[in-house]
Design a protein around this motif. Structure first.
Motif, mmCIF file in Angstrom:
data_model
loop_
_atom_site.group_PDB
_atom_site.id
_atom_site.type_symbol
_atom_site.label_atom_id
_atom_site.label_comp_id
_atom_site.label_asym_id
_atom_site.label_seq_id
_atom_site.Cartn_x
_atom_site.Cartn_y
_atom_site.Cartn_z
ATOM 1 N N GLU A 1 40.679 42.038 46.823
ATOM 2 C CA GLU A 1 40.579 40.771 46.104
ATOM 3 C C GLU A 1 39.516 39.886 46.752
ATOM 4 O OE1 GLU A 1 43.638 37.155 45.579
ATOM 5 O OE2 GLU A 1 44.180 38.983 44.484
ATOM 6 N N GLY B 1 45.009 42.117 46.828
ATOM 7 C CA GLY B 1 46.045 41.415 46.087
ATOM 8 C C GLY B 1 47.154 42.344 45.642
ATOM 9 N N LYS C 1 36.689 41.194 44.578
ATOM 10 C CA LYS C 1 36.668 40.295 43.428
ATOM 11 C C LYS C 1 35.773 39.108 43.756
ATOM 12 C CE LYS C 1 40.324 39.853 40.888
ATOM 13 N NZ LYS C 1 41.683 39.467 40.371
ATOM 14 N N GLN D 1 37.995 46.276 39.098
ATOM 15 C CA GLN D 1 38.611 46.309 40.427
ATOM 16 C C GLN D 1 39.513 47.519 40.608
ATOM 17 O OE1 GLN D 1 36.445 43.912 41.860
ATOM 18 N NE2 GLN D 1 38.219 43.800 43.215
#
Length: 437
Positions: free
Chosen positions: A96, A130, A227, A273
């Motif tokens: 993330e 995440g 991300k 992702q």
């Protein structure tokens, strides 16, 4: 009486031939042919420069084999196996947040007369993963084997890595080992941990940190798989080239080195992702820094040699105009000696450049050739006025060509203006020549 008549009849046939060989037209033809002939040794000089350039590349390749290759880093990535109806496949999860801090210490390594840029790079990665969400991947939750998940990093070669590689994940340190992985992106090699049970940890943020030390040559590249990817790179190298899919957000370059920062969002690149089956090849979407040798001297030598025809042609034109204006006869052999001296400029240039800088070599070779031709023209023209003009003209011509070689964005503009002015000067000085003779 018959013999006398025979001599009288032959005379009108030979006289026109003699007159033609002494005419301006014949001299122009001979000088033009000589100019074309001199392109042969000039081409040999270009081949010599190309050969020396290839030797430079082979030396760089040799240093690369000994020290380390270009470096490309792709990771870390969580790898989760899952069961399908017929086999085990893998899901790959990107971070993330990914933060990278690279300290690149570089130097120039020489072998014989050639050199290449090498570096030692300490790259520190930190960030977090995440909570994974594979609901859109059409994988039944019970088929995901979280207890067998691993963390991997891809790179283009293991020889460049110095020391062990370990990742600190969720407060625990895991050693990474090279593995044979058919799911790895093209031409990359995987470093992977042993299985990590993520059954409980996957419900929240999973922090990580990882340090990798590389030795490499020329290039360092990083794949922006977070991300949000934030990268800072500092180096003592003063000639970087920033390239790749995204350029730095900020950069600073000085004689003492450079620093650059990138901040890349998931929205800035065209990949997701999460990936199933095989990791994508992200080299085309990564950013790079090339540590360039400041001046490619062989390239400058090649550019200089491409102006050889112009130098020879203009020099012969100057001598021809002087010959036509002053009525001094210059033999074709003397033109040949002058042309060979002009060709020797390029052999002097390449040989001196290999032991010095291009600027110093150009200065030494230029002064030597201009002095030689000027002194030789004194003996030809029996005067000091014309030889001094020739010396000044050649000095201006070599200076003009050097300026063009150094320019990049304005080389065509400067060359066009210079040639236009030269053409105007030739037209001016040749306006009173009687071309009928």
């Amino acid at each position: 009486m018959e013999i006398s008549n025979h001599d009288h009849n032959e005379k009108p046939n030979t006289e026109p031939n003699i007159n033609f060989m002494r005419s301006t037209t014949a001299k122009i033809i001979m000088v033009g042919v000589l100019t074309l002939v001199l392109l042969i040794p000039l081409q040999y000089v270009k081949n010599l420069i190309e050969e020396r350039s290839q030797s430079q590349k082979k030396t760089e390749e040799g240093i690369t084999r000994q020290w380390g290759d270009n470096v490309f880093i792709y990771g870390p990535v969580i790898k989760v196996p899952y069961q399908t109806s017929s086999s085990i496949e893998y899901a790959y999860l990107f971070p993330e947040k990914l933060a990278a801090d690279a300290d690149v210490q570089s130097e120039s390594r020489r072998q014989s007369m050639y050199e290449a840029s090498i570096f030692n790079a300490k790259v520190k990665f930190a960030g977090n993963f995440g909570t994974p969400d594979l609901s859109k991947a059409a994988i039944l939750p019970e088929n995901l084997q979280w207890e067998r998940a691993t963390i991997l990093m891809n790179t283009n070669g293991l020889k460049s890595i110095r020391g062990a590689v370990a990742v600190n994940f969720n407060g625990t340190k895991y050693t990474m080992e090279p593995v044979a992985n058919e799911y790895t992106a093209d031409s990359l090699i995987s470093l992977e941990t042993k299985p990590i049970n993520l059954s409980a940890a996957r419900s929240g943020k999973m922090p990580f940190s990882m340090d990798v030390t590389y030795s490499g040559t020329k290039r360092l590249g990083i794949a922006p798989i977070g991300k949000i990817t934030e990268t800072k790179m500092t180096s003592n190298w003063h000639s970087p080239k920033f390239s790749g899919y995204i350029l730095p957000e900020k950069q600073s370059v000085s004689d003492n080195g450079f620093s650059a920062t990138w901040k890349i969002s998931q929205l800035n690149r065209p990949f997701a992702q999460q990936h199933l089956g095989k990791l994508p090849n992200l080299k085309g979407y990564s950013f790079y820094v090339d540590l360039l040798i400041p001046v490619d001297e062989y390239q400058q030598n090649m550019r200089a040699s491409k102006y050889g025809f112009l130098v020879i042609g203009l020099t012969f034109l100057i001598f021809f105009l002087i010959q036509s204006i002053s009525k001094i006869s210059i033999h074709i052999f003397q033109y040949t000696m002058i042309g060979l001296a002009l060709v020797m400029f390029y052999t002097l240039l390449i040989s001196i450049t290999e032991h010095s800088s291009f600027m110093a070599a150009y200065l030494i070779a230029g002064i030597s050739v201009v002095a030689m031709i000027t002194l030789y023209s004194i003996s030809i023209l029996k005067d000091r006025k014309f030889p001094m003009f020739i010396g000044a003209s050649l000095s201006a011509l070599y200076t003009f060509i050097y300026v063009i070689i150094q320019l990049e964005n304005y080389a065509l503009l400067a060359g066009s203006i210079g040639l236009f002015l030269i053409l105007g000067a030739v037209m001016y000085f040749s306006r009173k020549i009687d071309w009928s003779k």
